[in-house]
Design an enzyme around this catalytic site. Sequence first.
Site, PDB file in Angstrom:
ATOM      1  N   LYS A 168       5.523  -8.358  11.640  1.00 62.30           N
ATOM      2  CA  LYS A 168       4.435  -7.536  12.141  1.00 62.30           C
ATOM      3  C   LYS A 168       3.269  -8.452  12.525  1.00 62.30           C
ATOM      4  O   LYS A 168       3.231  -9.594  12.058  1.00 62.30           O
ATOM      5  CB  LYS A 168       4.014  -6.493  11.106  1.00 62.30           C
ATOM      6  N   HIS A 198       7.542  -6.187   5.061  1.00 63.43           N
ATOM      7  CA  HIS A 198       7.813  -6.720   3.724  1.00 63.43           C
ATOM      8  C   HIS A 198       7.560  -5.704   2.613  1.00 63.43           C
ATOM      9  O   HIS A 198       8.031  -5.879   1.495  1.00 63.43           O
ATOM     10  CB  HIS A 198       7.008  -8.003   3.474  1.00 63.43           C
ATOM     11  N   LYS A 202      10.048  -4.569  -1.517  1.00 66.78           N
ATOM     12  CA  LYS A 202       9.658  -4.317  -2.909  1.00 66.78           C
ATOM     13  C   LYS A 202      10.670  -3.388  -3.575  1.00 66.78           C
ATOM     14  O   LYS A 202      11.011  -2.337  -3.044  1.00 66.78           O
ATOM     15  CB  LYS A 202       8.257  -3.701  -2.970  1.00 66.78           C
ATOM     16  N   GLU A 236      -6.927  -3.425  -1.788  1.00 68.60           N
ATOM     17  CA  GLU A 236      -6.999  -4.833  -2.135  1.00 68.60           C
ATOM     18  C   GLU A 236      -8.398  -5.168  -2.643  1.00 68.60           C
ATOM     19  O   GLU A 236      -9.387  -4.568  -2.200  1.00 68.60           O
ATOM     20  CB  GLU A 236      -6.702  -5.717  -0.912  1.00 68.60           C
ATOM     21  N   ASP A 255      -3.494  -3.215  11.050  1.00 69.18           N
ATOM     22  CA  ASP A 255      -2.870  -4.143  10.120  1.00 69.18           C
ATOM     23  C   ASP A 255      -1.962  -3.448   9.118  1.00 69.18           C
ATOM     24  O   ASP A 255      -0.953  -4.018   8.697  1.00 69.18           O
ATOM     25  CB  ASP A 255      -3.965  -4.918   9.374  1.00 69.18           C
ATOM     26  N   HIS A 260       3.102  -0.592   7.145  1.00 66.46           N
ATOM     27  CA  HIS A 260       3.240  -0.480   5.693  1.00 66.46           C
ATOM     28  C   HIS A 260       3.094   0.962   5.185  1.00 66.46           C
ATOM     29  O   HIS A 260       3.966   1.479   4.474  1.00 66.46           O
ATOM     30  CB  HIS A 260       2.193  -1.348   4.994  1.00 66.46           C
ATOM     31  N   LYS A 356     -10.036  -3.340   2.087  1.00 72.08           N
ATOM     32  CA  LYS A 356     -10.300  -4.618   1.432  1.00 72.08           C
ATOM     33  C   LYS A 356     -11.588  -4.519   0.618  1.00 72.08           C
ATOM     34  O   LYS A 356     -12.423  -3.652   0.858  1.00 72.08           O
ATOM     35  CB  LYS A 356     -10.416  -5.734   2.475  1.00 72.08           C
TER      36      LYS A 356
END
Length: 503
Positions: A168, A198, A202, A236, A255, A260, A356
């Site tokens: 990505k 990714h 998990k 995050e 992003d 995700h 974030k």
Amino acid sequence: MDQTPPPKAAATGEPVAKAPPCTLVIFGAGGDLTKRLLMPALYNLASGGLLDDAVRIIGVDHNANTDEGWRQALSDTMQSFTTDRTSEFHPDHIDPVAWGFIRERLHFRQGDFTAPETFSGLAQALSGNVIFYLAVSARFFGPIVDALGAAGLLTEGAGAFRRVVIEKPFGSDLDSARALNARILKQGAEGQFFRIDHFLGKETVQSILAIRFANGLLGPVWHRDHIDFVEITAAETIGVEARGAFYEPTGALRDMVPNHLFQLLCMVAMEPPKTLDAEDVRDAKARLIQAVRPVSTADAVRGQYAAGAEHGHAVPAYRAEPNVAADSRTETYIALKLSIDNDRWRGVPFYLRTGKRMTDRVTEIALHIKAPVPSPFAGVGAAPDMLRFRIDPEQGLDIAMNAKRPGPRMDLGPVTAAFEYGDFFRETPSVGYETLLYDCMIGDATLFQRADSIEAAWAAVDPVLKASAGADPEPYAAGSDGPAGAEALLARQGHRWLPLDQR
């Protein structure tokens, strides 16, 4: 040529077989992704005996290096992971046998990603099964695939496969995603392209399917008749750090959301696939994403972190970070309300948020259960039930419900039944890429995104992207749970976000 992958051990109960022999060509051999994720993942596969003795790894990068220079640089990086306890990859020590297996198979080639001679040289050096991994900036995805096709490197034959793994971000909006899909599919078939996310590497994300579809206890409540609302969070504590140049034109929505968070949405909301075969699972995901209504600006909240404190330490505002414009309008936080137009979920709001510099680092999915009707306990303070998938950093499942408090009166109290993965399963070192790399080697595309799903995800968020261009995001203090507008988004229907530090 029949390249149907063998059934996975998870479905058959048999031991996991070694991947077939292949050559892994990594474009971006000197990059952080290769050093911190791909090499540790390959090391872990070697430790588990899952790589064939004939595997080869060729690194391609524009910077000059040699076989031995690349090997030593990666060896140094691997060794640093044993002492860096903040790394995702931190075994007690590096097994010299497993790392030696990888090290002796490493070969380096210097080459410009846009130069035809880079690819003609590879064509002379490669035969048999080959996987091309694009661990490079997104601007190189199209040119590299074009060059692979022009050099004949994507032509399959004589029982050999040729596959391309694309990281990505896959596109930056609906139009660019469509254009990139059209571009790469001129050079090969859909089944040759593995668009990686990714998050799907998990274990706790993959296990959502097992918990949903292998247990009769929970399945019946997975319906609008019983679910009040669903929230999906990926928060995050870190800021943009040294990635300002990348983050400025990207932002939190591009992003994180169409990749995700939509993948988490698929796992928790898709219909049961007919089988666990890759295309049946990917069909179910595609139908779910295509049922998501385009998000209106009224159902979106953009935020940007201001100065604040993170765990007692002062941190700067986003606009004061390196390589960030002083008047930046890039969002570092996004919250969305999604509506899914199908029989299972019609009328159930799905709230997504990511940001974030938040209060705590947490990735989780929470399903809030409606109160039973009728109930003799109505109006006496019964707390709503909840299913909570804890994905990162904790891994498990919580079931919150009501029970009688000890004593002579029928008083209720909230209780939680918790399942911790570490209590039941032996955890092995993992950076989240092991299963994804192995699946690509055996040709199992279950955990990879298909063109139709990617385009449907961009279509859902495209109205917000277009409407927010040039708009100022709402500020929020670093170290907080986000902007006030995100709370108001849920309050319209009487809902509230779970506090990020409530664990």
